[in-house]
Scaffold this motif. Sequence first.
Motif, short mmCIF file in Angstrom:
data_model
loop_
_atom_site.label_atom_id
_atom_site.label_comp_id
_atom_site.label_asym_id
_atom_site.label_seq_id
_atom_site.Cartn_x
_atom_site.Cartn_y
_atom_site.Cartn_z
N VAL A 37 0.84 -1.20 0.00
CA VAL A 37 0.00 0.00 0.00
C VAL A 37 0.87 1.25 0.00
O VAL A 37 0.54 2.26 -0.61
CB VAL A 37 -0.97 -0.01 1.20
CG1 VAL A 37 -1.65 1.35 1.37
CG2 VAL A 37 -2.02 -1.10 1.04
N ARG A 71 3.40 1.82 -1.61
CA ARG A 71 3.86 2.13 -2.97
C ARG A 71 2.77 2.78 -3.82
O ARG A 71 3.01 3.14 -4.98
CB ARG A 71 4.33 0.85 -3.66
CG ARG A 71 5.49 0.14 -2.97
CD ARG A 71 5.79 -1.17 -3.68
NE ARG A 71 6.80 -1.95 -2.96
CZ ARG A 71 7.14 -3.21 -3.30
NH1 ARG A 71 6.54 -3.78 -4.34
NH2 ARG A 71 8.05 -3.86 -2.61
N CYS A 72 1.56 2.91 -3.27
CA CYS A 72 0.43 3.37 -4.07
C CYS A 72 0.52 4.84 -4.46
O CYS A 72 -0.03 5.25 -5.48
CB CYS A 72 -0.88 3.18 -3.29
SG CYS A 72 -1.42 1.46 -3.17
N LEU A 118 -4.24 7.11 -2.68
CA LEU A 118 -5.05 5.92 -2.42
C LEU A 118 -6.26 5.89 -3.35
O LEU A 118 -7.42 5.94 -2.91
CB LEU A 118 -5.50 5.88 -0.96
CG LEU A 118 -4.44 5.56 0.08
CD1 LEU A 118 -5.07 5.42 1.45
CD2 LEU A 118 -3.68 4.29 -0.26
N THR A 160 -7.93 2.14 -8.00
CA THR A 160 -7.08 1.35 -8.89
C THR A 160 -5.76 0.98 -8.22
O THR A 160 -5.30 -0.16 -8.28
CB THR A 160 -6.82 2.12 -10.19
OG1 THR A 160 -8.06 2.38 -10.85
CG2 THR A 160 -5.91 1.32 -11.12
N ALA A 161 -5.14 1.96 -7.56
CA ALA A 161 -3.84 1.71 -6.92
C ALA A 161 -3.99 0.74 -5.75
O ALA A 161 -3.17 -0.18 -5.58
CB ALA A 161 -3.25 3.04 -6.44
N VAL A 162 -5.03 0.93 -4.94
CA VAL A 162 -5.24 0.04 -3.80
C VAL A 162 -5.50 -1.38 -4.27
O VAL A 162 -4.94 -2.35 -3.73
CB VAL A 162 -6.41 0.54 -2.93
CG1 VAL A 162 -6.82 -0.52 -1.90
CG2 VAL A 162 -6.01 1.83 -2.20
N HIS A 197 -4.57 -2.80 -7.00
CA HIS A 197 -3.32 -3.36 -7.51
C HIS A 197 -2.46 -3.87 -6.35
O HIS A 197 -1.88 -4.96 -6.43
CB HIS A 197 -2.56 -2.31 -8.32
CG HIS A 197 -1.26 -2.80 -8.87
ND1 HIS A 197 -1.18 -3.69 -9.93
CD2 HIS A 197 0.02 -2.56 -8.48
CE1 HIS A 197 0.09 -3.96 -10.18
NE2 HIS A 197 0.84 -3.28 -9.32
N ALA A 198 -2.39 -3.09 -5.28
CA ALA A 198 -1.64 -3.53 -4.10
C ALA A 198 -2.26 -4.78 -3.50
O ALA A 198 -1.54 -5.69 -3.05
CB ALA A 198 -1.60 -2.40 -3.07
#
Length: 419
Positions: A315, A317-318, A321, A324-326, A328-329
């Motif tokens: 998280v 590295r997101c 927040l 889409t980023a969450v 992916h994590a």
Amino acid sequence: MSGTDVVVCGAGVGGLATACALGGLGLRVLLVDKQPEIRPVAKGEVFQPGSLPMLRAWGVAGHLEKAGALRLDRLVARDPDGTARMTLDYGLLPTGSGNWLLAHDYPAILRAFTDALPPSAELRRGTVVDDLLGAADGRVTGVRLRDGEEVKAALVVAADGISSRLRRAAGLDVERVEYPHRLVAMELTDAPEVDPDFSAYVTPRGLRLRYALPGGRVRLYAQVAPDELRGADESRLASWVAGLVRDTPALAPLQEALRAAVPRRQTLPVARALAPQLTVPGLALVGDSGHVVHPMAAQGMNSAVADAHCLAELVGRCGELTATAVDHALLGYGRRRHADLTLVGRTSHNAARMVTDLSWAGRLLGQRALRHTGANARIRYTVMHNMAGLGAHPLTPLDRLHQIGLLPDPRARQQPAWA
């Protein structure tokens, strides 16, 4: 409707570790738990070396040390008379992260995590989560509390135990496999001092597990049949303690303390489980909500700590927040942790079978595995390294044959090449 970055449901070790890890990133974390206060439950009392760097980074280790947590230097499988069959000497492990086990009782561990919560984490006890909130596409977007409050969040973490309400609400399932025995947990006070190790006694009636706790206390677990002590009166309990000591003479110095402790015993079911899937969009399973193991190998609480560390790393590295980023994590978290937890589950189950299987074949194989593992420095170090959580080095099929003595091992006196 209120909002936060993360909602964590469940303030056991998994939930508290997650709040420490994600709060340490500067994220706003709401941690809720249905219990109004910490309960005195006998579980999760030993940290493996692999957990120690995380405990230091989160500030938990300092609180545990102030509370008198004990360092245990060995895990030993013993005969009933106390003779060591297999000794895992943690002093042989690399010293960078700490080459010892760290022990305290579960309520003290929860208090240490609570005291270490960062300012951006809010803990609400006595708060029940009724349901998940979701977007039109099915993504989890928050929770609904029993008082009617709706909390929106970029990430929801289910850390609410093996019977997880949130896991079920998210449509995730887990097959729980019960072991055919229970563990009776007793806390012995005013007991004679015991060695600073984690000792598992292998007896004709199964496992007896003993280790020291701060304040001159001793934790003892004893394997029992499911109904063995149900409804037992004082006379029957006294007879049971006498039988336990008769079967395990090494525990004779603790007999008086056992008699005093057995009326306050806790009888715990024992199971193993691993959810096929640890995430859905917007939600992650942490700790017992996603996986449980037999406590013989002291892996359950440490796996929850590793869950929290892995989730926070990904998280972190997101950047922003975004959904889409969450998500992916979360995909990365699910893949990485499922692979690691599969090995942890196998290690714990194999360790448990060696000492708890009371069938003729199970006892024979268990005795052979303990004897040959104890005599093989290479395999013994590999098992210890895996259990310590310092990196995965699975035993090969050939190693298994060496472990039960079907093939001689020409490398038995050597350290593993990777060490």
